[in-house]
Design an enzyme around this catalytic site. Structure first.
Site, mmCIF file in Angstrom:
data_model
loop_
_atom_site.group_PDB
_atom_site.id
_atom_site.type_symbol
_atom_site.label_atom_id
_atom_site.label_comp_id
_atom_site.label_asym_id
_atom_site.label_seq_id
_atom_site.Cartn_x
_atom_site.Cartn_y
_atom_site.Cartn_z
ATOM 1 N N ASP A 1 0.841 -1.194 0.000
ATOM 2 C CA ASP A 1 0.000 0.000 0.000
ATOM 3 C C ASP A 1 0.877 1.246 0.000
ATOM 4 O O ASP A 1 1.841 1.348 0.763
ATOM 5 C CB ASP A 1 -0.880 -0.028 1.254
ATOM 6 C CG ASP A 1 -1.791 1.167 1.367
ATOM 7 O OD1 ASP A 1 -2.646 1.347 0.484
ATOM 8 O OD2 ASP A 1 -1.643 1.922 2.357
ATOM 9 N N GLU B 1 1.746 -0.413 -5.066
ATOM 10 C CA GLU B 1 0.804 0.654 -5.405
ATOM 11 C C GLU B 1 1.679 1.905 -5.538
ATOM 12 O O GLU B 1 2.143 2.446 -4.534
ATOM 13 C CB GLU B 1 -0.238 0.850 -4.314
ATOM 14 C CG GLU B 1 -1.223 1.956 -4.646
ATOM 15 C CD GLU B 1 -2.162 2.278 -3.494
ATOM 16 O OE1 GLU B 1 -3.341 2.605 -3.765
ATOM 17 O OE2 GLU B 1 -1.735 2.231 -2.320
#
Length: 641
Positions: free
Chosen positions: A348, A384
């Site tokens: 993330d 990401e």
């Protein structure tokens, strides 16, 4: 703050710290707690998660790195404990030690209990003038989880080792995937045992996906604004213990059993991991773990140390420039591979841990540590590639062997099938987004292609809503992106107009076809194949209920069949799984180009004028496909009709 000491413990002696956290041996338990600026560290023992503290043991030694350590004889595997740290409380200089706050060992392999939003869990007096500069003496122990000392466990059998060329990702939430499935026993719903149930595994196998990517499963807590609103953190992007499974999802043994069942079915397990921030948030957040151990060691601070760098957008940012903080992340990653059996990770906001003294640095400590690690360099690594910090958009900038979520693919496909994009942009992402990824020397598989993900509209909502509808989040519909690149065909939400329904179905099919036909690695959002809707909510992070849970009883079986067939077609079509980008060159043996882009009349697009014509139609002829195979045809909707 008087402790209730009722248990007599064995001898306490210095220990040679190797592993950090709690190490169980035949004679007892050794503790090693990093707290470089502390003046004393105590281990507190408990007999029950909600019970009183029964012993408090000062650790007798500190090594030059600031690791406090000691071996306590007679303690057993399964012992519950927490940590208290004494030291300076000088927030203006970045020190926030407070021994009245029981801390969760960040190296704990297991935790029990949950974080409560009680004022005692804050290191300062909430509501006081200059609140975060004050000092609170209430004991937080009744309101925080307890760590469980555990021996290292043996990992499940290894996974299938599916190459990237054959990988099809399926992004899912443990609870959302299982909570409403009628075949899963009620006690297993919402837990990893439910994911291991044959009903789920059979669905994944029948669909044809090869890897299950789970939203965060690390122990996590609520953002402080949610409980007063009657809401909870559902997604899990708010961790406080990086080696521990959240107790809501089951036990570590349950998790290993799930991994074993998925591996036995030929399905890999990828974890969505959060190493950019923790649940302690900003200077007005709770003191749960790292803040009390060593605020300046574990967090990037500013303004002399009082406030936090916030590249994550969640209040704080981990300081991976520090060796102890980097070690925590590396130990966590290795733990999930070597003891829990996972096959890879999706990171993330990956630029945040990869920043080095500010800027994103592809050669910095975080990425360099993973690259040289003999365990981690061989697992699947997915970035990401954006955060909210300066120069935070880094799609295409990660080094091999990393692959990256490709927002260029998402936006080009959404725009084309909303009637606002172009054939040229669609062709670029179908060809693997070489403009973003070729320069790094990586193959097309560096691009993880997706149309939808947990964050945003579902596929059904993408064709049914022009606007986000996040009122249930109690933030005045201000949260969530307004840049959805969606189109409702004139009716907001569900419609019973046959023409609108047919148009929406065609666009869903078109986007899923593009996903399966593109070079790269496709990722499907769980529930999209079943027609799942969140009724226009594009930020359902706090919606732990039927809005987010997949309703298996209302599955769109016709679209499920479409998706299943498209996945099977991809697996049978080597041309879309090639490891080299298209060049347009002719094969001297066949006389065919590796790819030919066609206009609406089936003519090759050879010049700029050809691309300006028929911007709403794109044909694709693949040179490696059988000569009699018809070209793929993508047609955008006409919004003026």
């Amino acid at each position: 703050m008087a402790a209730r000491r009722r248990r007599t413990v064995g001898s306490v002696t210095p220990w040679r710290p190797g592993a950090l956290g709690a190490t169980v041996d035949r004679a007892g338990i050794a503790f090693a707690v990093p707290a470089p600026d502390a003046t004393a560290v105590e281990v507190c023992l408990f007999d029950a998660p909600d019970g009183a503290e029964v012993a408090r043991i000062p650790l007798p030694a500190r090594d030059p790195r600031g690791i406090w350590h000691g071996h306590v004889a007679g303690l057993k595997d399964g012992q519950l404990y927490g940590v208290r740290v004494h030291g300076p409380y000088e927030p203006a200089r970045g020190h926030r030690h407070n021994p009245h706050k029981l801390l969760v060992d960040p190296w704990a392999r297991e935790v029990v209990g949950a974080v409560a939003l009680d004022d005692a869990t804050f290191g300062f007096r909430r509501g006081a003038p200059g609140a975060d500069m004050t000092f609170d003496e209430r004991d937080s122990a009744p309101f925080v989880p307890k760590a469980v000392a555990r021996k290292p466990a043996k990992a499940p059998p290894p996974g299938p080792g599916t190459p990237w060329t054959e990988t099809i990702l399926y992004e899912a939430h443990v609870k959302g995937l299982t909570m409403l499935h009628p075949d899963i026993p009620p006690d297993d719903r919402g837990k990893v045992r439910g994911v291991a149930h044959p009903a789920i595994i059979d669905h994944l196998k029948d669909l044809g996906v090869t890897a299950l990517e789970l939203l965060p499963v690390f122990a996590f807590s609520d953002e402080r604004h949610l409980p007063p609103l009657g809401l909870t953190n559902y997604w899990g992007y708010n961790p406080y213990a990086f080696l521990a499974l959240d107790p809501r999802y089951g036990t570590p043994d349950d998790f290993r059993a799930m991994v074993a069942a998925l591996h036995d079915a030929g399905i890999e397990v990828i974890l969505d991991v959060v190493y950019n921030h923790t649940a302690e948030s900003d200077e007005e957040g709770q003191t749960l773990s790292l803040r009390g151990l060593g605020n300046r060691t574990f967090y990037r601070t500013r303004d002399g140390g009082r406030r936090y760098v916030n590249d994550s957008g969640c209040g704080n940012t981990l300081r991976l420039e520090d060796p102890l903080c980097l070690r925590l992340v590396m130990d966590s990653l290795r733990h999930w591979v070597t003891e829990m059996g996972v096959d890879g990770f999706r990171f993330d906001l990956a630029p945040t841990p990869a920043r080095h003294h500010g800027p994103f640095d592809p050669t910095g400590p975080f990425l360099a540590a993973i690259a040289q690690d003999p365990v981690l360099s061989g697992v699947k690594l997915i970035a990401e590639p954006w955060d909210i910090g300066d120069d935070g958009h880094q799609t295409g900038a990660f080094p091999a062997p990393w692959v990256e979520w490709n927002d260029h693919f998402r936006d080009a496909v959404r725009s084309f099938f909303a009637g606002t994009g172009s054939a040229g942009d669609l062709a670029g992402v179908l060809a693997g987004s070489s403009a973003a990824f070729a320069a790094s020397g990586r193959p097309p598989q560096a691009s993880v292609n997706f149309v939808t993900a947990h964050d945003g509209f579902t596929l059904r909502d993408l064709v049914s809503y022009d606007r986000k509808h996040n009122e249930a989040n109690a933030e005045g519909n201000r949260d969530g992106t307004g840049h959805n690149l969606s189109w409702n065909e004139g009716v907001e939400g569900d419609s019973d107009d046959p023409a609108i329904v047919a148009g929406r179905d065609a666009r869903r099919t078109g986007m899923m076809t593009a996903l399966m036909a593109a070079l790269g690695v496709p990722m499907i959002l769980a529930g999209d194949e079943l027609g799942h809707t969140q009724r226009g909510n594009n930020n359902a992070y706090c919606q732990d209920g039927p809005l987010s849970w997949i309703d298996w009883g209302k599955a769109d079986r016709a679209f499920l069949a479409v998706v299943r067939d498209l996945i099977a077609w991809r697996k049978a079509t080597p041309a879309v799984r090639r490891t080299a980008f298209f060049t347009g060159a002719e094969d001297p043996e066949t006389g065919r180009r590796d790819v030919t882009w066609l206009d609406g009349a089936g003519r090759p697009r050879l010049s700029g004028e050809d691309w300006d014509r028929d911007r709403d139609v794109l044909g694709v002829a693949l040179g490696e496909a059988p000569a009699d195979a018809p070209p793929l045809l993508f047609r955008a909707p006409r919004r003026d009709q």
